[in-house]
Design an enzyme around this catalytic site. Structure first.
Site, short mmCIF file in Angstrom:
data_model
loop_
_atom_site.label_atom_id
_atom_site.label_comp_id
_atom_site.label_asym_id
_atom_site.label_seq_id
_atom_site.Cartn_x
_atom_site.Cartn_y
_atom_site.Cartn_z
N ASP A 157 -13.09 29.63 15.26
CA ASP A 157 -12.16 28.92 14.35
C ASP A 157 -10.82 28.66 15.00
O ASP A 157 -10.09 27.77 14.59
CB ASP A 157 -11.98 29.73 13.06
CG ASP A 157 -13.25 29.64 12.23
OD1 ASP A 157 -14.20 30.38 12.53
OD2 ASP A 157 -13.30 28.78 11.33
N ASN A 189 -13.31 34.22 14.92
CA ASN A 189 -14.54 33.65 14.32
C ASN A 189 -14.91 34.52 13.13
O ASN A 189 -14.25 35.52 12.82
CB ASN A 189 -15.67 33.61 15.36
CG ASN A 189 -16.86 32.79 14.87
OD1 ASN A 189 -16.70 31.69 14.37
ND2 ASN A 189 -18.06 33.34 14.97
#
Ligand code: MRU
Length: 365
Positions: A255, A265
């Site tokens: 992310d 993440n």
């Protein structure tokens, strides 16, 4: 069903033909129900991102870009100043939906730059330019994940011995449902199929991914429909799985990646990386370069979304599975330290430590 047919069936996000709504597959209903919904207002779009009807960093970015084009198309403004006042307000509103995935802010900023760069155009022309830019962001995402897939496929080919089924573990969903087409962590598998591998050449172990179950609900759904051998296990089974020798490589999405390579993440990813290091299993983070945040020095600076504890205690159960009123701890993401990562696969190339230099060499930061 062929993989292409599958991709068509589950297009994560698109603009309607009339350009009057965003059309998404409602991921909260999967795997049981495949249902598309349309989003017209900024409140509907915000809610869909917040509630994870549309989710996954690149898909959130594409949705945000389409959202700005859609909302801007309705502004009644005589001049750029009036137009931009409304645009900024909508942008700030959408930016408040989820804090961790940098693609949201990246896409909003790119749309913002496009608006400013074209401030001298007629308002109607500017509206068309914004639609075109959003579509470009979506189309680029297809090519980006394709490139990531080609690099990941190279890694799979190097690891695979003749006649052997290669064992891959993944976490959460960094698949087609999280992007415009191939996914990031799943891209090597889909590209392998395009290159003629059979579904049985790979066996993908999908971590269930508590508490929202993106691994079992979404990744396993995708891979099974594409004909790839798939197993689901609970997150706390990762160490027995990796110790068993069944896993040759791990691919995960992300992310936000800091300059030093620390990668945020889905919650549980860093634990997986720690176990992988212990058992000597290569651990790759698949990251579009838009996920690499030049403005963040280390993972400590990445904001972590905290979500409602009800997702842990009640969400999937017919009755609560924790005592009423208990305190909960529900971070949606964690940060994997860069020294646990074998490599970060971007569309521009494979990056390895020292990451900041590798990102600079590829012109990413
Ligand atoms: O909370 P989610 O489902 O949006 O989290 C998604 C992930 O953590 C993905 O791995 C990440 O966004 C990469 S998607 C290509």
């Amino acid at each position: 069903m062929t993989v292409e047919e599958f991709f068509e069936e589950v297009i994560t996000v698109k603009m309607t033909h009339e350009r009057d709504a965003i059309d998404i597959i409602d991921q909260t209903l999967l795997p049981g129900t495949i249902k598309r919904i349309t989003l017209k207002t900024r409140e509907e779009i915000w809610e869909a991102i917040k509630k994870l009807r549309v989710r996954g960093a690149p898909a959130i970015g594409v949705t945000a870009a389409y959202a700005m084009a859609l909302l801007a198309s309705k502004y009644e403004a005589e001049d750029f100043e009036a137009f931009y006042g409304k645009f900024s307000e909508d942008k700030d509103y959408l930016a408040s939906s989820r804090p961790t995935a940098v693609n949201l802010f990246w896409a909003l900023d790119r749309m913002d730059r496009t608006a400013k760069d074209n401030k001298n155009k007629l308002i109607n022309e500017l509206k068309d330019i914004l639609f075109a830019e959003a579509q470009k962001i979506r189309d680029e995402d297809v090519q980006i994940s394709r490139n990531i897939g080609e690099i990941g496929f190279g890694i799979l080919k190097d690891l695979k011995k003749d006649g052997q089924t290669i064992g891959i573990e993944t976490h959460c969903n960094a698949g087609t449902l999280a992007t415009a087409k191939y996914g990031t962590a799943t891209a090597p598998m889909y590209i392998a199929l395009e290159h003629g591998w059979k579904g049985s050449d790979m066996h993908v172990y999908c971590d269930e991914t508590r508490p929202l179950l993106q691994g079992s609900r979404l990744t396993a759904f995708e891979l099974m429909r594409s004909g790839i051998e798939t197993t689901v296990q609970c997150d706390n089974m990762a160490s027995i799985l990796q110790k068993s020798g069944k896993i040759d490589v791990i691919f995960v999405g992300c992310d936000r990646v800091a300059r030093n390579g620390d990668a945020a993440n889905k919650i549980g990813t860093s634990g997986l990386a720690i176990i992988a290091k212990h058992y000597g299993i290569p651990f790759y983070v698949c990251a579009p370069s838009s996920t690499i945040d030049a403005g963040t020095a280390t993972g400590a600076e990445i904001p972590i979304e905290m979500r409602d504890g009800e997702e842990i205690t009640d969400m999937w159960y017919s009755e609560p599975m924790a005592p009423k009123g208990v305190e909960t701890f529900n971070p949606a993401f964690d940060v994997t330290d860069h020294d646990l990562i074998t490599g970060i696969i971007t569309e521009k190339g494979l990056c390895q430590a020292p990451y900041e230099e590798a990102f600079k060499q590829l012109g990413i930061i």
